[in-house]
Write a protein that holds these residues in place. Structure first.
Motif, PDB file in Angstrom:
ATOM      1  N   PHE A   1       0.827  -1.204   0.000  1.00  0.00           N
ATOM      2  CA  PHE A   1       0.000   0.000   0.000  1.00  0.00           C
ATOM      3  C   PHE A   1       0.867   1.262   0.000  1.00  0.00           C
ATOM      4  O   PHE A   1       0.568   2.224  -0.706  1.00  0.00           O
ATOM      5  N   ARG A   2       1.936   1.258   0.771  1.00  0.00           N
ATOM      6  CA  ARG A   2       2.859   2.407   0.777  1.00  0.00           C
ATOM      7  C   ARG A   2       3.410   2.668  -0.617  1.00  0.00           C
ATOM      8  O   ARG A   2       3.481   3.817  -1.065  1.00  0.00           O
ATOM      9  N   GLU A   3       3.796   1.605  -1.312  1.00  0.00           N
ATOM     10  CA  GLU A   3       4.306   1.761  -2.673  1.00  0.00           C
ATOM     11  C   GLU A   3       3.246   2.351  -3.592  1.00  0.00           C
ATOM     12  O   GLU A   3       3.539   3.240  -4.400  1.00  0.00           O
ATOM     13  N   LEU A   4       2.028   1.859  -3.481  1.00  0.00           N
ATOM     14  CA  LEU A   4       0.945   2.382  -4.311  1.00  0.00           C
ATOM     15  C   LEU A   4       0.671   3.847  -4.012  1.00  0.00           C
ATOM     16  O   LEU A   4       0.467   4.646  -4.932  1.00  0.00           O
ATOM     17  N   LEU A   5       0.658   4.203  -2.737  1.00  0.00           N
ATOM     18  CA  LEU A   5       0.365   5.601  -2.376  1.00  0.00           C
ATOM     19  C   LEU A   5       1.421   6.556  -2.909  1.00  0.00           C
ATOM     20  O   LEU A   5       1.094   7.689  -3.269  1.00  0.00           O
ATOM     21  N   THR A   6       2.662   6.130  -2.978  1.00  0.00           N
ATOM     22  CA  THR A   6       3.692   7.023  -3.531  1.00  0.00           C
ATOM     23  C   THR A   6       3.479   7.225  -5.027  1.00  0.00           C
ATOM     24  O   THR A   6       3.910   8.232  -5.567  1.00  0.00           O
ATOM     25  N   GLN A   7       2.799   6.297  -5.678  1.00  0.00           N
ATOM     26  CA  GLN A   7       2.517   6.413  -7.109  1.00  0.00           C
ATOM     27  C   GLN A   7       1.229   7.186  -7.385  1.00  0.00           C
ATOM     28  O   GLN A   7       0.977   7.568  -8.527  1.00  0.00           O
ATOM     29  N   ALA A   8       0.414   7.397  -6.364  1.00  0.00           N
ATOM     30  CA  ALA A   8      -0.875   8.074  -6.543  1.00  0.00           C
ATOM     31  C   ALA A   8      -0.666   9.503  -7.031  1.00  0.00           C
ATOM     32  O   ALA A   8       0.099  10.258  -6.442  1.00  0.00           O
ATOM     33  N   GLU A   9      -1.349   9.837  -8.112  1.00  0.00           N
ATOM     34  CA  GLU A   9      -1.242  11.180  -8.675  1.00  0.00           C
ATOM     35  C   GLU A   9      -2.510  11.992  -8.485  1.00  0.00           C
ATOM     36  O   GLU A   9      -2.548  13.169  -8.841  1.00  0.00           O
ATOM     37  N   SER A  10      -3.551  11.369  -7.951  1.00  0.00           N
ATOM     38  CA  SER A  10      -4.809  12.072  -7.723  1.00  0.00           C
ATOM     39  C   SER A  10      -5.542  11.440  -6.551  1.00  0.00           C
ATOM     40  O   SER A  10      -5.201  10.328  -6.119  1.00  0.00           O
ATOM     41  N   THR A  11      -6.544  12.132  -6.068  1.00  0.00           N
ATOM     42  CA  THR A  11      -7.352  11.584  -4.979  1.00  0.00           C
ATOM     43  C   THR A  11      -8.095  10.329  -5.441  1.00  0.00           C
ATOM     44  O   THR A  11      -8.327   9.423  -4.642  1.00  0.00           O
ATOM     45  N   GLU A  12      -8.437  10.271  -6.721  1.00  0.00           N
ATOM     46  CA  GLU A  12      -9.092   9.068  -7.253  1.00  0.00           C
ATOM     47  C   GLU A  12      -8.154   7.870  -7.197  1.00  0.00           C
ATOM     48  O   GLU A  12      -8.584   6.755  -6.921  1.00  0.00           O
ATOM     49  N   ASP A  13      -6.874   8.105  -7.450  1.00  0.00           N
ATOM     50  CA  ASP A  13      -5.889   7.021  -7.324  1.00  0.00           C
ATOM     51  C   ASP A  13      -5.847   6.502  -5.893  1.00  0.00           C
ATOM     52  O   ASP A  13      -5.785   5.295  -5.665  1.00  0.00           O
ATOM     53  N   VAL A  14      -5.877   7.417  -4.930  1.00  0.00           N
ATOM     54  CA  VAL A  14      -5.828   7.017  -3.521  1.00  0.00           C
ATOM     55  C   VAL A  14      -7.026   6.136  -3.190  1.00  0.00           C
ATOM     56  O   VAL A  14      -6.873   5.079  -2.568  1.00  0.00           O
ATOM     57  N   LYS A  15      -8.213   6.541  -3.625  1.00  0.00           N
ATOM     58  CA  LYS A  15      -9.418   5.745  -3.361  1.00  0.00           C
ATOM     59  C   LYS A  15      -9.330   4.375  -4.027  1.00  0.00           C
ATOM     60  O   LYS A  15      -9.674   3.366  -3.424  1.00  0.00           O
ATOM     61  N   LYS A  16      -8.824   4.343  -5.251  1.00  0.00           N
ATOM     62  CA  LYS A  16      -8.692   3.075  -5.978  1.00  0.00           C
ATOM     63  C   LYS A  16      -7.671   2.167  -5.295  1.00  0.00           C
ATOM     64  O   LYS A  16      -7.916   0.973  -5.108  1.00  0.00           O
ATOM     65  N   PHE A  17      -6.538   2.713  -4.898  1.00  0.00           N
ATOM     66  CA  PHE A  17      -5.508   1.907  -4.253  1.00  0.00           C
ATOM     67  C   PHE A  17      -5.958   1.414  -2.880  1.00  0.00           C
ATOM     68  O   PHE A  17      -5.606   0.309  -2.467  1.00  0.00           O
ATOM     69  N   PHE A  18      -6.743   2.227  -2.175  1.00  0.00           N
ATOM     70  CA  PHE A  18      -7.285   1.790  -0.887  1.00  0.00           C
ATOM     71  C   PHE A  18      -8.207   0.590  -1.106  1.00  0.00           C
ATOM     72  O   PHE A  18      -8.099  -0.429  -0.412  1.00  0.00           O
ATOM     73  N   TYR A  19      -9.086   0.692  -2.072  1.00  0.00           N
ATOM     74  CA  TYR A  19      -9.997  -0.419  -2.383  1.00  0.00           C
ATOM     75  C   TYR A  19      -9.206  -1.680  -2.726  1.00  0.00           C
ATOM     76  O   TYR A  19      -9.488  -2.764  -2.200  1.00  0.00           O
TER      77      TYR A  19
END
Length: 124
Positions: free
Chosen positions: A18-36
């Motif tokens: 999850f930490r790796e994904l969050l560093t790649q998040a470029e938008s709030t939508e990415d954060v929601k998708k990666f959380f899911y």
């Protein structure tokens, strides 16, 4: 005294991914998708089998601006209520949502920077 199940081993793997994904998040939508995606993978790891569910069943709690929500359908069909009360799963999901909210707020504060990463301007 009842037995409390612990899923810390599963949490460790999920948190590092999850930490790796969050560093790649470029938008709030990415954060929601990666959380899911992270919660879905964690629940599959913990439960083994689950009914089909989608991103609407696992959300950051946008109304409160913190925490997370799991749909009633998912809670009932997967019998997650009992698992949440008899384990540390609720705490684990809370920690994951806290990390997600930190990144969400960071991206929310500077949407122009996020948009520039998504839609780069040629020559800049």
């Amino acid at each position: 005294m009842s037995t409390q199940l612990s899923f810390t081993k599963q949490e460790q793997g999920a948190r590092s991914r999850f930490r790796e994904l969050l560093t790649q998040a470029e938008s709030t939508e990415d954060v929601k998708k990666f959380f899911y995606q992270t919660v879905r993978d964690l629940l599959m790891d913990v439960c083994g089998t689950l009914p089909a569910f989608n991103i609407q069943d696992v959300q950051l709690d946008l109304d409160q601006g913190e925490g997370y929500t799991l749909s009633d359908r998912l809670m009932n069909e997967a019998d997650l209520s009992n698992l949440m009360h008899g384990s540390d799963l609720d705490d684990i999901l809370g920690r994951l949502s806290k990390n997600a909210w930190n990144r969400y707020r960071q991206l929310e504060k500077n949407p122009a920077k996020s948009e520039q990463k998504i839609f780069p301007i040629p020559g800049s």
